[in-house]
Design a protein around this motif. Structure first.
Motif, PDB file in Angstrom:
ATOM      1  N   SER A   1       0.830  -1.208   0.000  1.00 30.74           N
ATOM      2  CA  SER A   1       0.000   0.000   0.000  1.00 30.74           C
ATOM      3  C   SER A   1       0.865   1.259   0.000  1.00 30.74           C
ATOM      4  N   ALA A   2       1.978   1.230   0.763  1.00 35.57           N
ATOM      5  CA  ALA A   2       2.892   2.381   0.791  1.00 35.57           C
ATOM      6  C   ALA A   2       3.442   2.660  -0.603  1.00 35.57           C
ATOM      7  N   LEU A   3       3.799   1.603  -1.326  1.00 37.12           N
ATOM      8  CA  LEU A   3       4.325   1.775  -2.681  1.00 37.12           C
ATOM      9  C   LEU A   3       3.266   2.358  -3.609  1.00 37.12           C
ATOM     10  N   ARG A   4       2.030   1.873  -3.499  1.00 34.25           N
ATOM     11  CA  ARG A   4       0.959   2.388  -4.352  1.00 34.25           C
ATOM     12  C   ARG A   4       0.729   3.884  -4.105  1.00 34.25           C
ATOM     13  N   VAL A   5       0.747   4.277  -2.826  1.00 31.53           N
ATOM     14  CA  VAL A   5       0.553   5.686  -2.492  1.00 31.53           C
ATOM     15  C   VAL A   5       1.683   6.543  -3.063  1.00 31.53           C
ATOM     16  N   LEU A   6       2.926   6.056  -2.905  1.00 34.24           N
ATOM     17  CA  LEU A   6       4.069   6.810  -3.413  1.00 34.24           C
ATOM     18  C   LEU A   6       4.018   6.928  -4.938  1.00 34.24           C
ATOM     19  N   GLU A   7       3.682   5.839  -5.614  1.00 32.31           N
ATOM     20  CA  GLU A   7       3.605   5.868  -7.075  1.00 32.31           C
ATOM     21  C   GLU A   7       2.473   6.784  -7.552  1.00 32.31           C
ATOM     22  N   ARG A   8       1.409   6.830  -6.787  1.00 34.12           N
ATOM     23  CA  ARG A   8       0.307   7.738  -7.134  1.00 34.12           C
ATOM     24  C   ARG A   8       0.766   9.187  -7.062  1.00 34.12           C
ATOM     25  N   SER A   9       1.530   9.492  -6.028  1.00 37.22           N
ATOM     26  CA  SER A   9       2.080  10.842  -5.884  1.00 37.22           C
ATOM     27  C   SER A   9       3.012  11.177  -7.041  1.00 37.22           C
ATOM     28  N   ARG A  10       3.908  10.258  -7.381  1.00 36.00           N
ATOM     29  CA  ARG A  10       4.856  10.495  -8.469  1.00 36.00           C
ATOM     30  C   ARG A  10       4.128  10.644  -9.802  1.00 36.00           C
ATOM     31  N   ALA A  11       3.058   9.871  -9.978  1.00 37.25           N
ATOM     32  CA  ALA A  11       2.290   9.955 -11.219  1.00 37.25           C
ATOM     33  C   ALA A  11       1.593  11.314 -11.333  1.00 37.25           C
ATOM     34  N   GLN A  12       1.100  11.826 -10.208  1.00 35.50           N
ATOM     35  CA  GLN A  12       0.451  13.140 -10.220  1.00 35.50           C
ATOM     36  C   GLN A  12       1.417  14.207 -10.710  1.00 35.50           C
ATOM     37  N   VAL A  13       2.623  14.229 -10.154  1.00 39.11           N
ATOM     38  CA  VAL A  13       3.601  15.250 -10.509  1.00 39.11           C
ATOM     39  C   VAL A  13       4.039  15.106 -11.958  1.00 39.11           C
ATOM     40  N   LEU A  14       4.358  13.874 -12.366  1.00 40.55           N
ATOM     41  CA  LEU A  14       4.828  13.652 -13.735  1.00 40.55           C
ATOM     42  C   LEU A  14       3.746  14.001 -14.754  1.00 40.55           C
ATOM     43  N   THR A  15       2.511  13.587 -14.479  1.00 40.95           N
ATOM     44  CA  THR A  15       1.429  13.853 -15.419  1.00 40.95           C
ATOM     45  C   THR A  15       1.153  15.342 -15.518  1.00 40.95           C
ATOM     46  N   GLU A  16       1.252  16.046 -14.389  1.00 40.74           N
ATOM     47  CA  GLU A  16       1.058  17.497 -14.404  1.00 40.74           C
ATOM     48  C   GLU A  16       2.095  18.167 -15.303  1.00 40.74           C
ATOM     49  N   ARG A  17       3.341  17.721 -15.215  1.00 39.63           N
ATOM     50  CA  ARG A  17       4.391  18.325 -16.038  1.00 39.63           C
ATOM     51  C   ARG A  17       4.163  18.066 -17.522  1.00 39.63           C
ATOM     52  N   LEU A  18       3.757  16.840 -17.830  1.00 38.02           N
ATOM     53  CA  LEU A  18       3.683  16.440 -19.231  1.00 38.02           C
ATOM     54  C   LEU A  18       2.346  16.758 -19.877  1.00 38.02           C
ATOM     55  N   GLY A  19       1.273  16.650 -19.089  1.00 39.28           N
ATOM     56  CA  GLY A  19      -0.033  16.729 -19.727  1.00 39.28           C
ATOM     57  C   GLY A  19      -0.945  17.826 -19.272  1.00 39.28           C
ATOM     58  N   GLY A  20      -0.622  18.504 -18.170  1.00 40.97           N
ATOM     59  CA  GLY A  20      -1.461  19.607 -17.729  1.00 40.97           C
ATOM     60  C   GLY A  20      -2.733  19.134 -17.042  1.00 40.97           C
ATOM     61  N   GLU A  21      -3.743  20.007 -17.030  1.00 34.56           N
ATOM     62  CA  GLU A  21      -4.933  19.814 -16.214  1.00 34.56           C
ATOM     63  C   GLU A  21      -5.717  18.554 -16.561  1.00 34.56           C
ATOM     64  N   GLN A  22      -6.067  18.376 -17.837  1.00 28.89           N
ATOM     65  CA  GLN A  22      -6.923  17.256 -18.195  1.00 28.89           C
ATOM     66  C   GLN A  22      -6.244  15.921 -17.908  1.00 28.89           C
ATOM     67  N   ALA A  23      -4.947  15.842 -18.203  1.00 26.82           N
ATOM     68  CA  ALA A  23      -4.240  14.584 -17.959  1.00 26.82           C
ATOM     69  C   ALA A  23      -4.190  14.260 -16.480  1.00 26.82           C
ATOM     70  N   LEU A  24      -4.059  15.299 -15.639  1.00 31.08           N
ATOM     71  CA  LEU A  24      -3.943  15.066 -14.200  1.00 31.08           C
ATOM     72  C   LEU A  24      -5.208  14.436 -13.634  1.00 31.08           C
ATOM     73  N   LEU A  25      -6.351  14.764 -14.220  1.00 31.85           N
ATOM     74  CA  LEU A  25      -7.608  14.235 -13.724  1.00 31.85           C
ATOM     75  C   LEU A  25      -7.650  12.701 -13.822  1.00 31.85           C
ATOM     76  N   HIS A  26      -6.904  12.150 -14.776  1.00 31.38           N
ATOM     77  CA  HIS A  26      -6.934  10.702 -14.987  1.00 31.38           C
ATOM     78  C   HIS A  26      -5.637  10.024 -14.543  1.00 31.38           C
ATOM     79  N   ALA A  27      -4.789  10.752 -13.818  1.00 28.04           N
ATOM     80  CA  ALA A  27      -3.476  10.211 -13.458  1.00 28.04           C
ATOM     81  C   ALA A  27      -3.590   8.953 -12.614  1.00 28.04           C
ATOM     82  N   SER A  28      -4.471   8.979 -11.611  1.00 29.00           N
ATOM     83  CA  SER A  28      -4.545   7.852 -10.685  1.00 29.00           C
ATOM     84  C   SER A  28      -5.009   6.577 -11.382  1.00 29.00           C
ATOM     85  N   SER A  29      -5.806   6.724 -12.442  1.00 26.96           N
ATOM     86  CA  SER A  29      -6.299   5.534 -13.130  1.00 26.96           C
ATOM     87  C   SER A  29      -5.224   4.875 -13.983  1.00 26.96           C
ATOM     88  N   ARG A  30      -4.100   5.590 -14.226  1.00 26.67           N
ATOM     89  CA  ARG A  30      -3.071   5.047 -15.092  1.00 26.67           C
ATOM     90  C   ARG A  30      -1.864   4.513 -14.307  1.00 26.67           C
TER      91      ARG A  30
END
Length: 380
Positions: free
Chosen positions: A266-295
């Motif tokens: 669970s700790a790993l999933r939470v950390l990866e979710r956080s990293r995905a949020q930041v990376l997706t924000e940099r690369l894809g902006g607002e719309q991409a961030l909305l779907h970050a957790s699902s990817r």
């Protein structure tokens, strides 16, 4: 329009408030209403400051101050001084900020403005806390709280309680801090101020984590994250960056919670979710961030790409006062533990913290220039 802007501001809906104020300002300029222009410029400056847009805040507040000084409007001069002091404090100019707040306090006391006096005391406390003058800050906060309570200003009472709780928490008085956070939360839930509710829940979660109430901390921090995720879907610019920073901090606290509960997967999933949020924000902006957790890929997908004898090591909490968490992923298992002796990272963070804060204030994460994404080197 001004009153609608005020309602939106008090609910933390800063984008909507800015839209109302800008529309009102255009009308005021067309009609030559100088006094009204001064009021709206101050309100704009205040919101810019709360959004972290200091370069936009300072000119608006200075122009407003010039208008009110020319009209000898003591009440509004004091308000301008408080807001300018807040900008100076955010820029690290604490002594200048103290000077502005003291001047505003003197004016408000002279004209008998108790609202302004309470506000000035609150801002003085914040500036003194930044200068490690916790005893003086506590006294200012208590004086402010007493006035707000006498005036029946429940929203301001809640905000002051939250601030007092933060000071008590730094002094190790965790139960007293927790009680104040909870009182603030109850009021902010009633008022529907989502930003403050999220902050209260986060503060409560951190105290619960610190005192070993892990299940409760898990619940509080997750509730805070859910609110922040909803806010991220409707914010842009400085609001968005600030919200993302806060969410990442809460995710890292959640990582610690999962590790201490013996849940490394669970700790790993939470950390990866956080990293995905930041990376997706940099690369894809607002719309991409909305779907970050699902990817976010499942944990076993990382394990499958590792050969036997290989390990992936991920870290959390390097920029917090909690022990650094190391998550080690091998083909066979996921393990996690807290690294209590991590002096080298701590020293680096402490050495460069001020420089990093200045850099982060002066850059914009994910700013688009010429169709390309320009990334901030100060991001997490």
């Amino acid at each position: 329009l001004i009153n609608l802007g005020l309602v939106q501001k008090n609910k933390g809906r800063y984008r909507k408030a800015l839209r109302r104020y800008r529309e009102a300002l255009k009308i005021l300029r067309e009609t030559g209403d100088v006094a009204g222009r001064g009021v709206v410029l101050n309100n704009l400056g205040e919101i810019y400051s709360q959004r972290g847009q200091l370069r936009a805040a300072q000119p608006a507040l200075r122009e407003s101050l010039r208008i009110h000084r020319a009209r000898d409007d003591s009440l509004r001069i004091a308000t301008n001084l408080l807001n300018l002091g807040g900008v100076l404090r955010q820029r690290g100019k604490h002594e200048k900020a103290l000077g502005r707040h003291r001047e505003a306090l003197a004016i408000n006391r002279a004209i008998g403005n108790r609202d302004g006096t309470a506000d000035a005391l609150q801002r003085l406390g914040q500036a003194q806390a930044r200068r490690d003058r916790s005893k003086a800050a506590m006294e200012r906060y208590r004086q402010s709280l007493e006035i707000w309570q006498e005036l029946g200003r429940r929203a301001e009472v809640a905000q002051t309680r939250n601030t007092l709780g933060a000071v008590l928490e730094t002094q190790g008085k965790t139960e007293a801090a927790l009680a104040l956070y909870q009182q603030a939360l109850d009021t902010n839930l009633e008022y529907g101020h989502r930003v403050r509710v999220s902050q209260n829940l986060s503060n409560i979660g951190h105290v619960q984590l610190k005192t070993g109430r892990l299940a409760a901390a898990d619940s509080s921090l997750r509730a805070s994250v859910r609110i922040m995720e909803a806010l991220l879907g409707t914010t842009t610019g400085a609001d968005r960056r600030g919200s993302l920073d806060q969410e990442v901090a809460r995710f890292h606290a959640l990582v610690t919670t999962q590790v201490r509960r013996g849940r490394p997967d669970s700790a790993l999933r939470v950390l990866e979710r956080s990293r995905a949020q930041v990376l997706t924000e940099r690369l894809g902006g607002e719309q991409a961030l909305l779907h970050a957790s699902s990817r976010i890929p499942p944990v076993d997908s990382l394990q499958r790409v590792l050969d036997r004898g290989e390990a992936a090591v991920l870290y959390a909490n390097a920029s917090t006062d909690r022990p650094v968490v190391a998550i080690v992923v091998t083909r066979e298992a996921v393990r996690a533990h807290e690294v209590t002796r991590f002096a080298r990272v701590r020293d680096a963070v402490e050495t460069y913290q001020d420089a990093i804060l200045r850099l982060r204030r002066s850059t914009e994460l994910g700013r688009v220039k010429g169709g390309a994404v320009q990334q901030s080197t100060a991001s997490r």
